[in-house]
Design a protein around this motif. Structure first.
Motif, PDB file in Angstrom:
ATOM      1  N   UNK A 219      -7.760   4.220  11.781  1.00  0.00           N
ATOM      2  CA  UNK A 219      -6.935   4.892  10.794  1.00  0.00           C
ATOM      3  C   UNK A 219      -7.730   5.089   9.519  1.00  0.00           C
ATOM      4  N   UNK A 220      -7.337   6.089   8.743  1.00  0.00           N
ATOM      5  CA  UNK A 220      -7.967   6.218   7.440  1.00  0.00           C
ATOM      6  C   UNK A 220      -6.913   6.422   6.367  1.00  0.00           C
ATOM      7  N   UNK A 221      -7.209   5.927   5.180  1.00  0.00           N
ATOM      8  CA  UNK A 221      -6.315   6.031   4.027  1.00  0.00           C
ATOM      9  C   UNK A 221      -7.060   6.731   2.903  1.00  0.00           C
ATOM     10  N   UNK A 222      -7.024   8.054   2.858  1.00  0.00           N
ATOM     11  CA  UNK A 222      -7.683   8.718   1.744  1.00  0.00           C
ATOM     12  C   UNK A 222      -6.706   8.932   0.584  1.00  0.00           C
ATOM     13  N   UNK A 223      -7.239   8.959  -0.601  1.00  0.00           N
ATOM     14  CA  UNK A 223      -6.377   9.217  -1.740  1.00  0.00           C
ATOM     15  C   UNK A 223      -7.150   9.152  -3.033  1.00  0.00           C
ATOM     16  N   UNK A 224      -6.650   9.836  -4.059  1.00  0.00           N
ATOM     17  CA  UNK A 224      -7.316   9.781  -5.360  1.00  0.00           C
ATOM     18  C   UNK A 224      -7.148   8.404  -5.982  1.00  0.00           C
ATOM     19  N   UNK A 225      -7.841   8.139  -7.080  1.00  0.00           N
ATOM     20  CA  UNK A 225      -7.713   6.805  -7.661  1.00  0.00           C
ATOM     21  C   UNK A 225      -6.317   6.628  -8.230  1.00  0.00           C
ATOM     22  N   UNK A 226      -5.835   5.406  -8.134  1.00  0.00           N
ATOM     23  CA  UNK A 226      -4.507   5.115  -8.655  1.00  0.00           C
ATOM     24  C   UNK A 226      -3.396   5.442  -7.683  1.00  0.00           C
ATOM     25  N   UNK A 227      -3.732   5.871  -6.463  1.00  0.00           N
ATOM     26  CA  UNK A 227      -2.664   6.199  -5.525  1.00  0.00           C
ATOM     27  C   UNK A 227      -2.343   5.004  -4.626  1.00  0.00           C
TER      28      UNK A 227
END
Lengths: 457, 596
Positions: free
Chosen positions: B234-242
């Motif tokens: 699995x991957x969890x991408x996201x901008x900072x603070x998300x």
């Protein structure tokens, strides 16, 4: 006796190539004597066989190929330290800039420092009251945190930073704190503002200032924050003081880094900044924190101006990935005359939940903060909807959210530059505002707290 | 990793973490070298004639041409054996606690600390007799390492023969010989409780299996909507603070894996401290023991040397594979793979390689794919077949939160579950800020059997209904934005109501609230089932022409909103809500009739 070379073969931008050298080490500090006898400081960026690439902090103008004399010092860049640095002003390379004497060092430390062992860190959890509601209530600062201000040109980030430096305190207990201020490429006026403010409040006696102004050599800025942080580490972890470090403006620092990278013809990353910008910034920001068994701490307030107010620009972007949250300023709030114009929705303090709650601030703090965030977000959405459809098209619930958002900005966000609100005051204002919202909608707060605090504050 | 050196070269060039040395003719690619008399650890990453490019895992300041480089002739390896659990390592498996004992609060250079303690003794209990035939991966005995981890001592991979000597039960150090093996060609090989394995090579197994059991994480949006399977990726991408790190921490805390390997790769020092302080305090809902008793930490924070960051991912997954070979379900979290990719980019830049997209090396996608491919559910290589799994969950930190970033794209090509974090949700403090419209899981089909059988036959049907309502909400919101809510039919307005309830009462989950941080699968099912039940009942009421305002104001909804705080032992409280719903609905209908 230090060997002297006169074998400069190339000068490109801030860089200088010295040939036929012997025994030169990577990272070594270098003295360059110009034909007119003046001395400049440099650092070895690369050694390849008998060639050394030297970066000159004060630029290369006036340096000449045939007459310049190079002396490698056999050590990295160091800063002389003792408690006498308190109350003093230095230039970007740590040389006294006021009229005071030079420092009689208790010790000299390499400004690059060493990474703190994660195992030795103590988790920051002590609430710092800044007296600013949007920070204390919603994006709480704790001791040992690194919390940058993302600003943009024309916004009052300096006033906010000065207010924080003025008002920051822990609710209970001792006060043994110092401010380390590092200016990188800011104007004389800005630097003077801080100096004057520190003087007025008496903080100047507990402050150490490293000043590299806009007209000072740009490459020097690469060393300035490291000078400041090395001084801060010394004061915090060897002299047991709580140190607040203000670094401004990180954008200028990154630009200096880009200049060197370009001169070295490195493969650029996003927007021409070097690919190692993240790593480089982390070696600055990660020097904040607490260490197990040490009384002192380093809390960092880096300030950066976002080019074109763009949060996705590499500098704020990479900073946000390293720091423990961010305080973002909003031009729209500023235009409407709201001070401090802190845009609470995209702002964040990652360490908030460890610093608040029963015994630290108050048990209802987390719930109130989450509810305020969520309701303000809904209020802003409702207001956008009203712009398209007209006020009349809103449901009653949406109307109350919209009313809440306005009141929130005027009463909670807005406060005076010298208004020092206690955390209790901040929470009461919050509860007061929540009365606007129907009670059933207060899903983020536990029932018992609603019973205890709503309408009773 | 001590011992003799096969040859010595000389430094020619030093540029940051990259050192070039000449005079190395016998050295191979990826051999470990010791640089200068400080004995800094490095690895050969390029060979040209007798010149080798070396990535150095420690700060290179003060090095210069002419200094010696010693080649060990061995690849970068980790030590595997009792003592791994509860450890915190840097990127090349040096224990950070011992480093602190040796050098204080800062990490200095040239330290040589073995990954596993040589002083500590372990109570070894043999499970084999003399003269038994063994094969790589077979158990010869075990050590009860912590209250929850029975650490089986295995024959190192690719080794087989006959045990000609084995010690009786007793306390031994890990470098004491505990058995002697005679291979087919008559060679005698001493066996210890530990062995080493090169990190860049996957440990052998006999066969890969398709993952078909859920990795329950206690996180409602994950388990219910986008589940992960044991052995999945699995991957969890996201901008900072998300909230990437919070999601990773939540999984490390509550995932029903037997072993957790948590890699802090180029991230904040305080985050690792958080884990170190919190995990010993938290109780594992399955075993009742502290979570730390099943956890191995690898911490190479952002300010630690960049080359060791590149290695940390491999160090972590090799440790994970080792426990998989014992038959454990292992969950590995890598936070963040973007920092790992950046480390590759930095080294590649210094090697002056031709860059691919965004300055990343052209082999980025291959490296990412081969990392995730080391996850999986397998039948082990041992003679007695065991099933073990490694699930890999990688956080990705794309610049500006832009998912077109090469690291995100290369990752999406290989992983089966995508939890896309959304900064808009984070601004509204809706956590976990996983966007339910863009995220996906490709394990739904393979897990539906298990869920429907072991939890409830309505698990998957409910899941699809919830997704449909959320999807419908997104479409209706477009209309609301244009013409306002009042123009919608009561049915559509009810859909919006139910969707809101799903979002706020089910998906929203507070990691910091002790009663909400973990939801068992049963609790998850009950909450969602109640929300959907209310939806159905409300739909019927609409058909009976009861005004929507009254339906929306059902009192039972207040209890539904607080259902997430119900203790795991009192789940009947949630079950009872349905009765209340029916009661209230009946009252509404009766009132309607009396009004008539």
């Amino acid at each position: 006796m230090v060997k002297e070379y006169k074998t400069v073969s190339e000068i490109i931008g801030p860089l200088m190539l010295v040939e036929e050298v012997e025994g030169v080490k990577y990272g070594e500090i270098t003295e360059v004597e110009l034909p007119d006898g003046s001395i400049r400081t440099g650092q070895v960026l690369e050694v390849n066989a008998d060639k050394a690439l030297v970066q000159l902090f004060e630029g290369t103008s006036g340096v000449n190929i045939t007459q310049s004399k190079i002396r490698f010092q056999g050590r990295g860049i160091e800063i002389p330290l003792s408690l006498d640095i308190l109350g003093r002003v230095f230039d970007g390379l740590g040389r006294p800039k006021d009229d005071g004497p030079s420092i009689m060092p208790e010790k000299r430390l390499n400004i690059n420092g060493n990474p703190i062992n994660p195992f030795a860190r103590d988790y920051p959890s002590e609430f710092i009251q800044t007296g600013i509601s949007t920070i204390d209530g919603l994006n709480t600062l704790v001791r040992g945190q690194k919390l940058p201000i993302f600003s943009a040109s024309g916004l009052p980030h300096n006033r906010i930073a000065a207010q924080i430096a003025r008002q920051a305190k822990v609710i209970k207990g001792e006060e043994n704190f110092a401010v380390v201020f590092a200016a990188m490429g800011i104007t004389f006026e800005e630097a003077n503002y801080f100096q004057e403010d520190f003087r007025k409040t008496g903080a100047i006696e507990r402050a150490v200032m490293f000043i590299n102004l806009a007209d000072d050599p740009a490459i020097e800025r690469i060393a300035t924050p490291r000078m400041a942080l090395t001084a801060a580490e010394y004061i915090a972890f060897e002299k047991d003081m709580h140190v607040l470090v203000i670094l401004t403006d990180m954008t200028n620092y990154c630009e200096a880094l880009r200049e060197v990278s370009a001169a070295r013809k490195e493969i650029p990353g996003r927007r021409g900044y070097p690919g190692y910008l993240y790593t480089d910034l982390s070696t600055i920001y990660e020097r904040a924190g607490r260490i197990k068994g040490k009384k002192g701490s380093i809390t960092q307030f880096p300030i950066l101006t976002m080019p074109e107010d763009d949060k996705t620009h590499p500098i704020p972007d990479l900073t946000g990935y390293i720091t423990e949250g961010q305080i973002i300023l909003s031009r729209a709030l500023h235009r409407r005359g709201i001070y401090p114009p802190i845009d609470v929705l995209p702002s964040l303090s990652r360490l908030r939940d460890k610093g608040i709650g029963d015994e630290k601030t108050r048990k209802d703090h987390a719930g109130v903060a989450n509810q305020l965030f969520s309701d303000y977000a809904k209020g802003k959405e409702a207001k956008e909807l009203a712009i398209i459809l007209g006020e009349a098209a809103l449901t009653d619930l949406d109307k109350s959210y919209s009313k809440f958002a306005d009141a929130f900005e005027l009463k909670f966000v807005q406060q005076g530059e010298y208004e020092d609100r206690s955390i209790k005051d901040t929470l009461s204002i919050g509860w007061d505002l929540l009365k606007i919202i129907p009670k059933m909608e207060l899903k983020r707060i536990k029932d018992e707290y609603i019973e205890e605090f709503l309408g009773k504050e | 990793m001590n011992g003799d050196y096969i040859e010595t070269g000389k430094i020619v060039k030093v540029a940051g973490p990259l050192v070039i040395a000449s005079g190395l003719t016998k050295s191979k690619m990826f051999d470990v070298v010791r640089v200068s008399d400080l004995k800094l650890i490095g690895e050969i990453i390029e060979l040209r004639g007798d010149t080798a490019s070396i990535q150095v895992y420690e700060e290179t300041q003060g090095l210069g041409p002419g200094e010696a480089v010693y080649c060990t002739g061995k690849p970068l390896s980790v030590e595997l054996g009792p003592g791994l659990i509860e450890s915190i390592y840097d990127g090349i498996q040096r224990p950070l606690d011992l480093i602190r004992e040796k050098t204080g609060n800062y990490i200095t250079r040239g330290l040589n600390v073995p990954g596993l303690s040589r002083e500590k003794t372990w109570n070894f209990i043999p499970t084999l007799q003399k003269n038994e035939e063994v094969h790589g991966g077979d158990f010869i005995g075990y050590v009860q390492e912590t209250a929850v981890v029975k650490h089986n001592i295995m024959i190192p991979p690719n080794l087989s023969g006959i045990i000609i000597d084995i010690l009786p039960e007793g306390s031994y150090k890990i470098d004491e010989q505990i058995a002697l093996l005679k291979t087919a060609n008559g060679e005698e090989r001493p066996l210890y409780m530990m062995h080493t394995w090169p990190v860049r090579i996957g440990r052998p197994f006999s066969k890969k299996l398709p993952p078909n059991q859920p990795m329950a994480t206690g996180q409602r949006i994950i388990d219910m909507l986008f589940p992960l399977a044991k052995g999945g990726t699995a991957c969890v991408p996201g901008p900072f603070g998300s909230g990437k790190t919070v999601v990773q921490h939540q999984l490390a805390k509550w995932a029903n894996a037997s072993i957790i390997v948590y890699i802090g790769c180029g991230e904040r020092g305080n985050e690792m401290t958080d884990v170190l302080l919190e995990f010993p305090e938290l109780e594992d809902p399955q075993t009742g023991h502290p979570l730390m008793k099943r956890t191995v930490l690898v911490a190479n924070t952002s300010n630690m040397p960049v080359a060791a960051r590149e290695a940390s991912i491999y160090t972590g997954i090799t440790i994970a594979e080792y426990f998989r070979d014992m038959g454990f379900d292992v969950a590995l979290m890598a936070d963040s793979t973007s920092r790992w990719a950046e480390a590759m980019r930095e080294i590649s830049g210094r090697l002056e390689e031709m860059p691919g997209e965004e300055g990343y090396p052209a082999y980025l996608a291959t490296k990412i794919a081969s990392f995730y491919e080391r996850a999986g559910k397998v039948i082990t290589a041992s003679r007695k077949e065991r099933i073990g799994s490694v699930s890999a969950i990688g956080a990705v930190s794309p610049p500006g939160g832009d998912f077109s970033d090469p690291v995100v794209q290369s990752t999406l090509k290989v992983v089966k579950v995508f939890w896309g974090l959304d900064s808009k949700l984070a601004y509204r403090r809706h956590f976990p800020a996983i966007n339910w419209l863009s995220s996906y899981s490709l394990y739904l089909e393979s897990l539906s059997d298990f869920m429907n059988k072991d939890i409830d036959k309505n698990w998957m049907p409910n899941r699809y209904r919830a997704m449909e309502i959320l999807q419908h909400e997104a479409e209706l919101e477009e209309i609301v934005r244009l013409v306002g809510k009042d123009s919608l039919s009561p049915k559509d307005q009810l859909v919006l109501e139910t969707a809101k309830s799903i979002r706020e009462d089910f998906l929203h989950q507070i990691a910091f609230d002790p009663s909400d941080t973990y939801s068992s699968l049963h609790k998850q099912f009950l909450i969602l089932d109640t929300i959907l039940f209310i939806h159905d009942v409300s739909m019927d009421l609409i058909k009976e022409e009861i005004p929507l305002g009254k339906i929306i104001a059902l009192k039972v909804k207040e209890h539904v909103a607080k259902a997430k705080y119900v203790d795991e032992k009192e789940l009947d409280k949630i079950k009872e809500l349905k009765v209340e719903v029916e009661k209230e609905a009946k009252e509404l209908l009766q009132n309607l009739k009396t009004e008539d």
